[in-house]
Design a protein around this motif. Structure first.
Motif, PDB file in Angstrom:
ATOM      1  N   GLY A  16       0.831  -1.189   0.000  1.00  0.00           N
ATOM      2  CA  GLY A  16       0.000   0.000   0.000  1.00  0.00           C
ATOM      3  C   GLY A  16       0.867   1.241   0.000  1.00  0.00           C
ATOM      4  N   GLU A  17       0.307   2.363  -0.455  1.00  0.00           N
ATOM      5  CA  GLU A  17       1.032   3.635  -0.420  1.00  0.00           C
ATOM      6  C   GLU A  17       2.328   3.583  -1.227  1.00  0.00           C
ATOM      7  OE1 GLU A  17       0.405   6.565   1.484  1.00  0.00           O
ATOM      8  OE2 GLU A  17      -1.507   5.875   2.298  1.00  0.00           O
ATOM      9  N   ALA A 114       5.821   8.080   7.052  1.00  0.00           N
ATOM     10  CA  ALA A 114       4.381   8.312   7.154  1.00  0.00           C
ATOM     11  C   ALA A 114       3.599   7.271   6.365  1.00  0.00           C
ATOM     12  CB  ALA A 114       4.041   9.717   6.658  1.00  0.00           C
ATOM     13  N   ARG A 115       4.092   6.915   5.210  1.00  0.00           N
ATOM     14  CA  ARG A 115       3.395   5.909   4.395  1.00  0.00           C
ATOM     15  C   ARG A 115       3.425   4.547   5.068  1.00  0.00           C
ATOM     16  NH1 ARG A 115       5.801   5.713  -1.315  1.00  0.00           N
ATOM     17  NH2 ARG A 115       7.585   6.908  -0.566  1.00  0.00           N
ATOM     18  N   ALA A 116       4.580   4.184   5.615  1.00  0.00           N
ATOM     19  CA  ALA A 116       4.691   2.886   6.289  1.00  0.00           C
ATOM     20  C   ALA A 116       3.781   2.841   7.522  1.00  0.00           C
ATOM     21  CB  ALA A 116       6.142   2.632   6.698  1.00  0.00           C
ATOM     22  N   ALA A 195      -4.103   1.547   2.939  1.00  0.00           N
ATOM     23  CA  ALA A 195      -3.652   2.532   3.907  1.00  0.00           C
ATOM     24  C   ALA A 195      -4.416   3.831   3.787  1.00  0.00           C
ATOM     25  CB  ALA A 195      -2.163   2.783   3.708  1.00  0.00           C
ATOM     26  N   ASP A 196      -5.610   3.788   3.258  1.00  0.00           N
ATOM     27  CA  ASP A 196      -6.402   5.001   3.089  1.00  0.00           C
ATOM     28  C   ASP A 196      -7.254   5.267   4.311  1.00  0.00           C
ATOM     29  OD1 ASP A 196      -5.464   5.298   0.485  1.00  0.00           O
ATOM     30  OD2 ASP A 196      -6.919   3.861  -0.237  1.00  0.00           O
TER      31      ASP A 196
END
Length: 255
Positions: A16-17, A114-116, A195-196
């Motif tokens: 994701g991301e 932040a994405r992780a 991850a939304d």
């Protein structure tokens, strides 16, 4: 691990991301020192320093032990399942579900932390049934505060977690993100962690109760870090998983 705590899968891979979070392997041992043997990591996190291949092996062994016990997950942060760029941690305990993270110096500035965190947070909500995920960080660590904000976390109105580590005092804030309402929950496809997390969830944060109980962490040679989410760019993640004595108003999940 309590009798009510389920074990983690033997293998985990979350996508994701634009990231793939995967298990650490023996093939990564040589790369770990380049990611974690750095002054920033040594200062902001409980991870052992200097961090060499011996420490990397000890950490990998402890990672597998804690995974088997059902308490902690350490995953390599990658963009395609290949070379590791950093790490993200999830630790669950009766007090709550805590995340930590650490990105190698050469890979910062790309929003990896932040994405992780968003990907791992979705996993905690959708697969582990967590009601709230927390980060613990130092207010002076501007980069870590930025990660928490970008990931949708809000500062909780709870006492600071104070203590001393590596010869210096620390005071940790607790940031939290509550599980989205059912209607806003992201759907997860098989093998993928969406991850939304709705931005509106940030405004639903309730002033939470203090997290009670001592956190795992502290310097076990090469051990996972206890993430006081005070990360330098997200470095703070690593739970050195050595029992850390939390002095102060309440125990912490120091990152």
């Amino acid at each position: 691990m309590s009798s009510t705590t389920s074990s983690f899968p033997e293998r985990i891979e979350l996508s994701g991301e634009g990231l793939v979070l995967r298990d650490w392997t023996e093939a990564d041992l040589a790369a770990m020192p380049t990611l974690f043997d750095h002054p920033d990591i040594a200062y902001w996190t409980p991870i052992v320093s200097p961090f060499d291949e011996v420490a990397a092996r000890a950490r990998l062994d402890l990672d597998r032990k804690l995974r088997a016990e059902g308490t902690t997950i350490l995953l390599a942060v990658t963009v395609d399942g290949g070379a590791p760029l950093g790490e993200v941690m999830l630790r669950r305990a009766p007090e709550g579900t805590e995340l930590g993270y650490a990105i190698g110096p050469a890979h910062r500035g790309r929003g990896l932390a932040a994405r992780a965190v968003r990907v791992m947070t979705s996993y905690a909500f959708e697969q582990l049934g967590a009601g709230q995920v927390i980060l613990e960080l130092e207010a002076e660590n501007a980069a870590s505060v930025a990660v928490a904000t970008k990931a949708g976390f809000g500062l909780l109105d709870v006492p600071l977690i104070t203590g001393e580590e590596k010869g210096r005092p620390y005071a940790l804030q607790t940031w939290g993100l509550n599980r989205p309402r059912p209607s806003a929950s992201p759907k997860l496809s098989s093998g993928t962690c969406a991850a939304d997390i709705a931005d509106t969830n940030r405004h639903e944060q309730q002033r939470s109760r203090p997290i009670l109980g001592a956190r795992q962490g502290r310097a076990q040679p090469g051990g996972p870090l206890r993430h006081r989410s005070r990360v330098i760019n997200l470095i703070g993640m690593w739970s050195e998983l050595k029992t850390r004595v939390k002095t102060a108003n309440r125990p912490s999940t120091r990152r």
